[in-house]
Design a protein around this motif. Sequence first.
Motif, mmCIF file in Angstrom:
data_model
loop_
_atom_site.group_PDB
_atom_site.id
_atom_site.type_symbol
_atom_site.label_atom_id
_atom_site.label_comp_id
_atom_site.label_asym_id
_atom_site.label_seq_id
_atom_site.Cartn_x
_atom_site.Cartn_y
_atom_site.Cartn_z
ATOM 1 N N TYR A 35 0.846 -1.175 0.000
ATOM 2 C CA TYR A 35 0.000 0.000 0.000
ATOM 3 C C TYR A 35 0.891 1.237 0.000
ATOM 4 C CZ TYR A 35 -3.864 -3.008 1.590
ATOM 5 O OH TYR A 35 -4.819 -3.981 1.707
ATOM 6 N N ASP A 42 -5.089 8.660 2.582
ATOM 7 C CA ASP A 42 -5.355 7.314 3.072
ATOM 8 C C ASP A 42 -4.489 6.323 2.292
ATOM 9 O OD1 ASP A 42 -7.630 6.116 0.836
ATOM 10 O OD2 ASP A 42 -7.321 8.279 1.009
ATOM 11 N N PRO A 43 -4.207 5.192 2.880
ATOM 12 C CA PRO A 43 -3.418 4.176 2.175
ATOM 13 C C PRO A 43 -4.152 3.678 0.931
ATOM 14 C CG PRO A 43 -3.530 3.719 4.530
ATOM 15 C CD PRO A 43 -4.531 4.791 4.247
ATOM 16 N N GLN A 44 -3.431 3.553 -0.150
ATOM 17 C CA GLN A 44 -3.981 3.065 -1.412
ATOM 18 C C GLN A 44 -3.321 1.737 -1.761
ATOM 19 O OE1 GLN A 44 -6.394 4.519 -3.478
ATOM 20 N NE2 GLN A 44 -6.752 5.953 -1.803
ATOM 21 N N PHE A 45 -4.133 0.781 -2.120
ATOM 22 C CA PHE A 45 -3.634 -0.543 -2.472
ATOM 23 C C PHE A 45 -2.860 -0.500 -3.784
ATOM 24 C CE2 PHE A 45 -3.461 -5.014 -2.928
ATOM 25 C CZ PHE A 45 -3.838 -5.344 -4.215
ATOM 26 N N GLN A 106 -5.227 -9.191 7.663
ATOM 27 C CA GLN A 106 -3.991 -8.515 7.285
ATOM 28 C C GLN A 106 -3.303 -7.886 8.494
ATOM 29 O OE1 GLN A 106 -4.214 -5.958 3.861
ATOM 30 N NE2 GLN A 106 -5.708 -7.273 2.853
ATOM 31 N N PHE A 108 -0.185 -5.283 9.282
ATOM 32 C CA PHE A 108 0.612 -4.280 8.595
ATOM 33 C C PHE A 108 1.984 -4.123 9.234
ATOM 34 C CE2 PHE A 108 -2.123 -2.210 5.494
ATOM 35 C CZ PHE A 108 -3.350 -2.736 5.824
ATOM 36 N N PHE B 90 -8.683 5.193 10.679
ATOM 37 C CA PHE B 90 -9.134 4.844 9.336
ATOM 38 C C PHE B 90 -10.193 3.749 9.412
ATOM 39 C CE2 PHE B 90 -6.237 7.196 6.672
ATOM 40 C CZ PHE B 90 -5.105 7.372 7.450
ATOM 41 N N VAL B 103 -7.773 -4.290 1.100
ATOM 42 C CA VAL B 103 -8.525 -3.422 1.983
ATOM 43 C C VAL B 103 -8.638 -2.047 1.343
ATOM 44 C CG1 VAL B 103 -8.527 -2.307 4.248
ATOM 45 C CG2 VAL B 103 -7.748 -4.668 4.039
ATOM 46 N N PHE B 105 -9.468 1.781 2.187
ATOM 47 C CA PHE B 105 -9.503 2.673 3.340
ATOM 48 C C PHE B 105 -10.325 3.929 3.068
ATOM 49 C CE2 PHE B 105 -6.420 0.751 6.169
ATOM 50 C CZ PHE B 105 -5.667 -0.049 5.322
ATOM 51 N N GLY B 106 -10.883 4.477 4.130
ATOM 52 C CA GLY B 106 -11.465 5.803 4.059
ATOM 53 C C GLY B 106 -10.357 6.830 4.143
#
Lengths: 117, 115
Positions: A35, A42-45, A106, A108, B90, B103, B105-106
């Motif tokens: 990510y 926000d985290p992006q895949f 998951q 992290f 989040f 996943v 996320f917002g």
Amino acid sequence: AAGVIQSPRHLIKEKRETATLKCYPIPRHDTVYWYQQGPGQDPQFLISFYEKMQSDKGSIPDRFSAQQFSDYHSELNMSSLELGDSALYFCASSFWVAGGAGYYEQYFGPGTRLTVT
Amino acid sequence: AQSVTQLDSQVPVFEEAPVELRCNYSSSVSVYLFWYVQYPNQGLQLLLKYLSGSTLVKGINGFEAEFNKSQTSFHLRKPSVHISDTAEYFCAVMGGIGGYQKVTFGTGTKLQVIP
């Protein structure tokens, strides 16, 4: 308990250089995810691997590539770095949990902070 | 594909006061819902998750969340916050058309606890 390990934790590169980020999943976890979290975002895949095969792909630029090795660790290779690549890069690993219809839980890692100057 | 909306980007609250962080999701199929916390300069830590069953789920650090299918919400609550709860939270979703793997996320809610 063992956690996801990422190295390096911090990395500074110049524009147009190449960077390699490494991720060591929790033992016996068979899936790895990457990510990207830009500043204030926000985290992006980006991409995921299951049993060394790419299992899903998100918004990963063509300049980036990744793979999972036989020992299940994964590397994210980033070439022709741009200023906009400056971000926190998370790796997560997962295993199958039989809850509900089942899902991959998951975990992290702490992230690698990449700064491109 | 599924998506998550966090209605508040920042929430200031006084210490020992209750707090609710709002989250709405969108998906045409069943999903799994999560709340993660990110302390400054740290990684993501799972607070709690909803998979199925009881709609009220309890997590770590005294947080809880309620899954409301009719309102497609998964709001996070804590009856009394501490300074140490200052962090970014989040809401996240897994499942639906995107598959039961990645996943989404917002955009996050920054909780600022005021002494």
